[in-house]
Design an enzyme around this catalytic site. Structure first.
Site, PDB file in Angstrom:
ATOM      1  N   SER A  17       0.726  -1.199  -0.018  1.00  0.00           N
ATOM      2  CA  SER A  17       0.070   0.048  -0.048  1.00  0.00           C
ATOM      3  C   SER A  17       0.916   1.272  -0.030  1.00  0.00           C
ATOM      4  CB  SER A  17      -0.951  -0.044   1.015  1.00  0.00           C
ATOM      5  OG  SER A  17      -0.203  -0.212   2.524  1.00  0.00           O
ATOM      6  N   THR A 191      12.295  -6.505 -11.190  1.00  0.00           N
ATOM      7  CA  THR A 191      10.983  -6.364 -11.599  1.00  0.00           C
ATOM      8  C   THR A 191       9.873  -7.854 -11.098  1.00  0.00           C
ATOM      9  OG1 THR A 191      11.837  -8.021 -13.412  1.00  0.00           O
ATOM     10  CG2 THR A 191      11.850  -5.542 -13.530  1.00  0.00           C
ATOM     11  N   GLY A 356      -8.783  19.574  15.871  1.00  0.00           N
ATOM     12  CA  GLY A 356      -8.430  18.451  16.665  1.00  0.00           C
ATOM     13  C   GLY A 356      -9.520  18.117  17.713  1.00  0.00           C
ATOM     14  N   CYS A 383     -11.024  26.055  13.389  1.00  0.00           N
ATOM     15  CA  CYS A 383     -11.967  25.154  13.923  1.00  0.00           C
ATOM     16  C   CYS A 383     -11.639  25.243  15.774  1.00  0.00           C
ATOM     17  CB  CYS A 383     -11.810  23.657  13.617  1.00  0.00           C
ATOM     18  SG  CYS A 383     -13.187  22.472  14.270  1.00  0.00           S
ATOM     19  N   HIS A 517     -13.386  24.906   8.206  1.00  0.00           N
ATOM     20  CA  HIS A 517     -12.175  24.373   7.623  1.00  0.00           C
ATOM     21  C   HIS A 517     -11.860  24.638   6.234  1.00  0.00           C
ATOM     22  CE1 HIS A 517     -10.936  21.323  10.799  1.00  0.00           C
ATOM     23  NE2 HIS A 517     -12.141  21.244  10.959  1.00  0.00           N
ATOM     24  N   GLU A 519      -9.189  24.925   4.643  1.00  0.00           N
ATOM     25  CA  GLU A 519      -8.353  24.000   3.929  1.00  0.00           C
ATOM     26  C   GLU A 519      -9.154  22.981   3.046  1.00  0.00           C
ATOM     27  OE1 GLU A 519      -8.753  21.758   7.928  1.00  0.00           O
ATOM     28  OE2 GLU A 519      -8.730  24.040   7.216  1.00  0.00           O
TER      29      GLU A 519
END
Length: 545
Positions: A17, A191, A356, A383, A517, A519
């Site tokens: 991942s 590979t 938070g 926030c 928020h 962002e």
């Protein structure tokens, strides 16, 4: 064959991942959008949670919030930032949500007494959600989370296999992202992991049309040819994704390898020439800006900085627009509690206190806010950062020494921040919440309108009387203290149907706390106005020092 007119690109990952499937999907989407295609994106998450809303940031990184209030995977933030678009709850779903829906339908008798199985019932539910996300789009890019071979992802892969048969081969493309590890001791790239990953995908019944190779070092044409032959893909469909100076350079790196030619050939698309001049200009400013400055980022989830992914990306966007590198100084709020604010903040051009949950590190954030206010350093509180700026002002200016949020002290005699019993959510429905209500469904989530006050920093930043921004919080500013705040120099400069959305300190070069928020709506090509104004104020402060 289906009448579905949308074409689908499925992005899977192999070996391990965190290879960058989300950035790969977003980059391909960006290139296609700049050719004039209507591009949509969808993230499939194989985990059993209904959504990531109650996960710890340390567990899953940031929870991204869409305009309609869905709590989603952070990859949706990448999609929005790259494609300069707003997504909804239809653009992300999990295994948990799929099974929940199927089980609820079974309880309602919708399957007419049939035995409920992964095939066809789970697969059909996944398929229906994919097609819903593709409505009105020329191309839908679908990213499957996790790693090929994971047991959780098998129903999704079966769905992808079936869709190719339903829609026809020119309407579906499979792109597989794999790792090409460099073995330092041997001095070569290997590979075999890629070959094995493709074999696993083929075993499931999916043959990739393109491979994207994540590598830390340059990949030779000989290695690309070897992979093409061993994995049975065309040579021009082996694309290298080397580590880039900025993630926003990835679309340009892909374009330099002519990635759109095999994509357009597979999907029978006409225009394969994207207009990337503006994008390239901003990327060049990220990599080689004319100047630089420093922002103190005061938070408590610093062990995993992806907890603040949207915010750190927003600072990059602002830097690109202002031709300034925004250097982030990570400041642990618990360290501020121990050592005082001066030690960590005295060399910074601006101070940002992020959001938070929970009491840990709160007093350190309050000290940082006090430092910004008293030393006239540009400040942005987001926030919880806004809420604590009000607590700090109440304690140190209003003289209410026990002022607090009921989140941290239920018995405070001066609850500057409190829990309202009911509110109207983004869809217009009434929501009820108390201190005992389950956390998963009681946040004020999604986009709300906000009235801005004339003459304020907020109004100047957005240049609009009404703005729309996204929320993710439970507690609200208590309007009972409004008169005291305003008579002592803290203005309420943003409101949403009686709820306090923004505060500012009058006698200060630039001080803004916002309940929303900002962002979440910042994109490379359209930086968020509030954060842009904050960074600009910090640059001006830097030039004056």
């Amino acid at each position: 064959m289906s009448e579905n007119k949308t074409k689908y690109i499925f992005v899977t990952g192999g070996v391990l991942s965190s290879l960058g499937k989300g950035i790969t999907a977003a980059s391909i989407g960006t290139l296609l959008k700049h050719t004039g295609q209507r591009v949509g994106v969808l993230k499939l998450d194989p985990y059993i949670n209904v959504d990531p809303g109650t996960m710890s940031p340390l567990e899953h990184g940031e929870v991204f919030v869409t305009k309609d209030g869905a709590e989603t995977d952070l990859d949706l933030g990448h999609y929005e930032r790259f494609l300069d678009t707003s997504l909804t709850q239809n653009n992300n779903f999990t295994t948990g949500l799929v099974y929940k829906t199927v089980i609820e339908n079974e309880r309602k008798g919708k399957y007419l007494g049939k035995t409920i199985q992964v095939v066809p019932h789970i697969v059909n539910e996944i398929k229906e959600r994919i097609f819903r996300a593709g409505e009105g789009k020329d191309i839908l890019i679908v990213e499957l989370g996790g790693t090929t071979g994971d047991i959780e992802g098998l129903p999704f892969l079966e769905t992808i296999r079936q869709i190719k048969h339903e829609l026809g081969k020119t309407n579906v493309m499979n792109i597989h992202v794999t790792l090409l590890p460099y073995i330092k001791a041997a001095g070569e790239l290997k590979t075999k992991p890629t070959q094995h990953s493709v074999q696993e995908l083929r075993r499931i019944g999916i043959a990739p049309h393109m491979l994207v190779l994540r590598a830390e070092v340059p990949v030779t044409n000989d290695i690309k040819r070897k992979i093409a032959y061993s994995c049975d893909v065309e040579e021009d469909s082996v694309i290298v994704a080397e580590d880039a100076a900025t993630i926003y350079k990835v679309p340009l790196n892909f374009l330099a390898q002519d990635i759109l030619t095999p994509i357009c050939k597979q999907l029978e698309l006409d225009n394969c020439v994207p207009k990337m001049d503006e994008w390239s200009h901003l990327v060049n400013r990220i990599i080689m800006p004319s100047d630089e400055m420093k922002i103190a980022f005061v938070g408590k989830y610093l062990d995993l900085k992806e907890s603040y992914k949207s915010l750190t990306e927003a600072l990059i966007h602002c830097g690109a627009h202002l031709d300034n590198r925004v250097n982030i100084k990570w400041v642990d709020s618990e360290k501020v509690e121990e050592d005082g604010a001066e030690k960590y903040l005295n060399d910074c051009d601006g101070i940002l206190v992020a959001g938070g949950f929970g009491e840990r590190g709160v007093e350190g954030k309050i000290e940082a806010i006090q430092y910004a206010r008293e030393n006239r350093v540009p400040f942005l509180g987001i926030c919880l950062g806004m809420q604590l700026s009000m607590v700090e002002f109440a304690r140190n200016v209003l003289g209410l020494k026990d002022a607090n949020s009921v989140e941290f002290n239920e018995n405070t005699s001066n609850p500057i921040i409190y829990l309202i019993d009911e509110f109207i959510d983004a869809s217009g429905a009434k929501q009820i919440r108390t201190s005992t209500t389950a956390m998963g469904g009681t946040l004020r989530l999604g986009e709300y309108e906000c009235e801005t006050k004339e003459g304020s920093n907020l109004r100047a930043a957005y240049d609009a009387p009404i703005i729309f921004e996204r929320h993710r919080h439970r507690y609200e500013a208590n309007p009972a203290y409004r008169e005291q705040f305003e008579s002592h120099g803290m203005d309420i400069t943003g409101e949403s149907h009686g709820l306090i959305e923004a505060v500012e300190v009058k006698d200060h070069p630039w001080f803004l706390g916002v309940q929303f928020h900002p962002e979440f709506t910042s994109r490379l090509q359209n930086a968020n106005p509030a954060i842009l104004a904050f960074v600009n104020a910090a640059i001006e402060h830097n030039s004056e020092v």
